[in-house]
Design a protein around this motif. Sequence first.
Motif, PDB file in Angstrom:
ATOM      1  N   TYR A 141       0.878  -1.173   0.000  1.00  0.00           N
ATOM      2  CA  TYR A 141       0.000   0.000   0.000  1.00  0.00           C
ATOM      3  C   TYR A 141       0.907   1.213   0.000  1.00  0.00           C
ATOM      4  O   TYR A 141       1.527   1.515   1.017  1.00  0.00           O
ATOM      5  CB  TYR A 141      -0.898   0.033   1.233  1.00  0.00           C
TER       6      TYR A 141
ATOM      7  N   VAL B  51       3.332  -4.944   2.487  1.00  0.00           N
ATOM      8  CA  VAL B  51       2.581  -5.795   3.413  1.00  0.00           C
ATOM      9  C   VAL B  51       2.892  -7.264   3.168  1.00  0.00           C
ATOM     10  O   VAL B  51       3.078  -8.054   4.086  1.00  0.00           O
ATOM     11  CB  VAL B  51       1.063  -5.532   3.287  1.00  0.00           C
TER      12      VAL B  51
ATOM     13  N   SER C 150       0.017  -9.807  14.805  1.00  0.00           N
ATOM     14  CA  SER C 150      -0.999  -8.865  14.350  1.00  0.00           C
ATOM     15  C   SER C 150      -0.394  -7.842  13.388  1.00  0.00           C
ATOM     16  O   SER C 150       0.721  -7.368  13.603  1.00  0.00           O
ATOM     17  CB  SER C 150      -1.589  -8.160  15.571  1.00  0.00           C
ATOM     18  N   GLY C 151      -1.118  -7.558  12.325  1.00  0.00           N
ATOM     19  CA  GLY C 151      -0.664  -6.537  11.380  1.00  0.00           C
ATOM     20  C   GLY C 151       0.338  -7.030  10.364  1.00  0.00           C
ATOM     21  O   GLY C 151       0.926  -6.251   9.625  1.00  0.00           O
ATOM     22  N   CYS C 152       0.559  -8.367  10.299  1.00  0.00           N
ATOM     23  CA  CYS C 152       1.597  -8.859   9.398  1.00  0.00           C
ATOM     24  C   CYS C 152       1.082  -9.011   7.980  1.00  0.00           C
ATOM     25  O   CYS C 152       1.856  -9.243   7.050  1.00  0.00           O
ATOM     26  CB  CYS C 152       2.172 -10.176   9.901  1.00  0.00           C
ATOM     27  N   GLY C 153      -0.216  -8.900   7.779  1.00  0.00           N
ATOM     28  CA  GLY C 153      -0.726  -8.949   6.409  1.00  0.00           C
ATOM     29  C   GLY C 153      -1.600 -10.154   6.103  1.00  0.00           C
ATOM     30  O   GLY C 153      -1.826 -10.471   4.939  1.00  0.00           O
ATOM     31  N   LYS C 154      -2.111 -10.811   7.119  1.00  0.00           N
ATOM     32  CA  LYS C 154      -2.929 -12.010   6.899  1.00  0.00           C
ATOM     33  C   LYS C 154      -4.247 -11.666   6.205  1.00  0.00           C
ATOM     34  O   LYS C 154      -4.638 -12.304   5.232  1.00  0.00           O
ATOM     35  CB  LYS C 154      -3.203 -12.714   8.241  1.00  0.00           C
ATOM     36  N   THR C 155      -4.912 -10.628   6.733  1.00  0.00           N
ATOM     37  CA  THR C 155      -6.168 -10.214   6.110  1.00  0.00           C
ATOM     38  C   THR C 155      -5.922  -9.752   4.686  1.00  0.00           C
ATOM     39  O   THR C 155      -6.678 -10.084   3.762  1.00  0.00           O
ATOM     40  CB  THR C 155      -6.821  -9.091   6.942  1.00  0.00           C
ATOM     41  N   THR C 156      -4.833  -9.036   4.506  1.00  0.00           N
ATOM     42  CA  THR C 156      -4.489  -8.571   3.158  1.00  0.00           C
ATOM     43  C   THR C 156      -4.317  -9.746   2.215  1.00  0.00           C
ATOM     44  O   THR C 156      -4.829  -9.741   1.094  1.00  0.00           O
ATOM     45  CB  THR C 156      -3.196  -7.734   3.215  1.00  0.00           C
TER      46      THR C 156
ATOM     47  N   GLU D  98     -10.118 -15.119  11.021  1.00  0.00           N
ATOM     48  CA  GLU D  98     -10.368 -15.131  12.466  1.00  0.00           C
ATOM     49  C   GLU D  98     -11.856 -15.191  12.780  1.00  0.00           C
ATOM     50  O   GLU D  98     -12.365 -14.353  13.521  1.00  0.00           O
ATOM     51  CB  GLU D  98      -9.774 -13.882  13.123  1.00  0.00           C
TER      52      GLU D  98
ATOM     53  N   HIS E  85      -5.451 -16.425  15.457  1.00  0.00           N
ATOM     54  CA  HIS E  85      -4.420 -16.088  16.442  1.00  0.00           C
ATOM     55  C   HIS E  85      -4.299 -17.175  17.497  1.00  0.00           C
ATOM     56  O   HIS E  85      -3.530 -17.046  18.440  1.00  0.00           O
ATOM     57  CB  HIS E  85      -4.737 -14.750  17.125  1.00  0.00           C
TER      58      HIS E  85
ATOM     59  N   ARG F 273       5.344  -8.078   9.512  1.00  0.00           N
ATOM     60  CA  ARG F 273       5.291  -7.467   8.195  1.00  0.00           C
ATOM     61  C   ARG F 273       6.681  -7.105   7.656  1.00  0.00           C
ATOM     62  O   ARG F 273       7.490  -6.598   8.433  1.00  0.00           O
ATOM     63  CB  ARG F 273       4.432  -6.197   8.311  1.00  0.00           C
TER      64      ARG F 273
HETATM   65  N1  LIG Z   1      -6.436  -0.564   2.601  1.00  0.00           N
HETATM   66  C1  LIG Z   1      -5.264  -0.361   3.202  1.00  0.00           C
HETATM   67  N2  LIG Z   1      -4.536   0.749   2.979  1.00  0.00           N
HETATM   68  C2  LIG Z   1      -3.351   0.948   3.559  1.00  0.00           C
HETATM   69  N3  LIG Z   1      -2.789   0.104   4.430  1.00  0.00           N
HETATM   70  C3  LIG Z   1      -3.458  -1.036   4.718  1.00  0.00           C
HETATM   71  C4  LIG Z   1      -4.726  -1.326   4.130  1.00  0.00           C
HETATM   72  N4  LIG Z   1      -5.141  -2.526   4.604  1.00  0.00           N
HETATM   73  C5  LIG Z   1      -4.190  -2.947   5.448  1.00  0.00           C
HETATM   74  N5  LIG Z   1      -3.163  -2.058   5.523  1.00  0.00           N
HETATM   75  C6  LIG Z   1      -1.952  -2.218   6.318  1.00  0.00           C
HETATM   76  O1  LIG Z   1      -1.410  -3.477   6.021  1.00  0.00           O
HETATM   77  C7  LIG Z   1      -0.872  -4.077   7.175  1.00  0.00           C
HETATM   78  C8  LIG Z   1      -1.425  -5.469   7.328  1.00  0.00           C
HETATM   79  O2  LIG Z   1      -2.811  -5.400   7.598  1.00  0.00           O
HETATM   80  P1  LIG Z   1      -3.681  -6.710   7.739  1.00  0.00           P
HETATM   81  O3  LIG Z   1      -5.052  -6.267   8.064  1.00  0.00           O
HETATM   82  O4  LIG Z   1      -3.525  -7.561   6.547  1.00  0.00           O
HETATM   83  O5  LIG Z   1      -3.026  -7.404   8.990  1.00  0.00           O
HETATM   84  P2  LIG Z   1      -3.434  -8.734   9.746  1.00  0.00           P
HETATM   85  O6  LIG Z   1      -2.295  -9.663   9.664  1.00  0.00           O
HETATM   86  O7  LIG Z   1      -4.735  -9.232   9.244  1.00  0.00           O
HETATM   87  O8  LIG Z   1      -3.576  -8.233  11.228  1.00  0.00           O
HETATM   88  P3  LIG Z   1      -4.545  -8.761  12.378  1.00  0.00           P
HETATM   89  O9  LIG Z   1      -3.990 -10.051  12.825  1.00  0.00           O
HETATM   90  O10 LIG Z   1      -4.411  -7.724  13.440  1.00  0.00           O
HETATM   91  O11 LIG Z   1      -5.903  -8.857  11.801  1.00  0.00           O
HETATM   92  C9  LIG Z   1      -1.198  -3.156   8.338  1.00  0.00           C
HETATM   93  O12 LIG Z   1      -0.027  -2.443   8.678  1.00  0.00           O
HETATM   94  C10 LIG Z   1      -2.243  -2.216   7.783  1.00  0.00           C
HETATM   95  O13 LIG Z   1      -2.082  -0.942   8.335  1.00  0.00           O
END
Ligand SMILES: Nc1ncnc2c1ncn2[C@@H]1O[C@H](COP(=O)(O)OP(=O)(O)OP(=O)(O)O)[C@@H](O)[C@H]1O
Lengths: 259, 258
Positions: free
Chosen positions: A13, A18, A38-44, A158, A191, A209
């Motif tokens: 991004y 990510v 958390s925040g490592c990019g799994k949802t992404t 999750e 998690h 990340r």
């Molecule tokens: N649409 C977006 N625009 C900019 N940055 C984003 C966007 N979506 C996610 N990010 C960034 O990407 C990184 C990973 O986000 P993501 O939601 O994939 O993490 P995650 O592994 O699912 O975390 P969690 O376990 O807390 O759910 C985060 O630093 C977030 O700030």
Amino acid sequence: MSAIELRQVSKAYGDLAVIDALDLSVEGGSFVSIIGPSGCGKTTLLRVLAGLEPATSGQLSVDNRPPEEARRRKRVAMVPQQPGLLPWRTVRANARLLLDVNRAANPVDALTPELLLAEVGLGDFGAMYPHELSGGMAQRVALVRALALHSPLLVMDEPFAALDEITRSEMRHLLNRLVEGKAVTVLFVTHSITEAVALSDRVLVTSARPAQVVADITIDLPRPRSVDVEDDPRFFELCADVRHALHRGNGTTATGGGA
Amino acid sequence: MKHRVLAPIVGILCFLGAWELLVQLNDVRPFVLRAPSRVVDNLFSYPGTYAEAAWVTLQHAYFGAALGLAGALLLAAPMAASRFVEHAVHPVLTLVQVTPFVAYIASVVLWLGPGTRPAVFIVGLVCLPAFAFAAVDGMRSADPAARELLASVDASRWEVLWRLRLPSALPSLFTSARYNVGLALIAAYLVEGGNYANEGLGAIGKKAALFPSTRDAADALWAAIFAMAILGTVTLLVLSVAQRALMRWHVSQRPQLR
Ligand SMILES: Nc1ncnc2c1ncn2[C@@H]1O[C@H](COP(=O)(O)OP(=O)(O)OP(=O)(O)O)[C@@H](O)[C@H]1O
Ligand SMILES: [Mg+2]
């Protein structure tokens, strides 16, 4: 062919990397969990696979097609962290929401939501509204909503994170029961180490990340898995493996060590 | 629950009683303020006339509001989908909202001809901004998780609008409808005073204002005012019933803790 195939996939991004050059291959019909900080990019990663977000670079296929095409053909069913039920729809109507849109892409063998509702113990609650449900019930409706699509790939972010420990444990056994012996491939973000081990054929542990797979642990517990599997000494060993991998992943040079 | 019915009635009766007393004791000039008893008496002396006029006004207000709502939804769908469209349309709607419509009634009557059409048009225009703003807000408030879910199966724009955005906008649309009730009725009343059709409560009021010193005129004016109040009250009741029927799922329609 693999159900999911990623080669050197990156997602950024702006300047924020990510996902960085991720390789991943998931065999059809297997249950794979992803666990990481958390925040490592799994949802992404899940959103890229679901075709909701394009990858910045790299090659990926989902169900042997580009994710965008898989999305148009309803080949990927999502279960989000929040159930996302529509408050004006009854349980029954929520369960068929994904079948009610983009009907042209519905599979001929879509499952009957009513039968699935009965299977998850909500047969008598079809006429209720979401605000009348407990968190566990709502998440079961979300599960039925996804399963009704009968798509080859199920991605879950999750899904049980908001539930209490007792309900979570019920939900993972329900999920095992629903997907075991079926052709569906599941990608499951969590998690919870217990959850990952109890459900999966493979657990992928990721680093902070940008996400890298630091361990790929095969869960060789027998199937079908009953509730008792969590008392098995092997279960504890595997949980410990995952936990160690997670700690190593937080260090610097950890690489994929199996079970 | 009994006090939900009883309390408003008591409140209104007290208000009318105080008004009656004020007029009886102070000998207020009839055009300035009429005793409620006389107004009611007059309403019941010519029930047909006032009912007919009220029916006309009601149609102007309702059809106009429906027109405004339809226009608002047509505008809101692209506004909610695109920030650019929103930023382009927003100032225009604001302009419509802040310009006193009374100022251009005569022009619209000249344009659309006398009678119903200018009334419905102006009521529609007056209701449009509040409906449109509410619809945009409501559509934007749609649950992001649900939006993502619908996107994951490639739901079309129409499906998202119909299945998610419109229902999400219902609560704010009802709120704006309550606000628009008064506006729609005022607009209908004022246009009826200037559309050369001699129909509706507004026409009665306008004629009365031509002869403010006569008792008949005072009677007619205050009867029209009462009839307007009744129209407004009935409309709010209709809205409440509709809201209860359409929004049983919403927090606002559930029993509240005190
Ligand atoms: N649409 C977006 N625009 C900019 N940055 C984003 C966007 N979506 C996610 N990010 C960034 O990407 C990184 C990973 O986000 P993501 O939601 O994939 O993490 P995650 O592994 O699912 O975390 P969690 O376990 O807390 O759910 C985060 O630093 C977030 O700030
Ligand atoms: Mg996440």
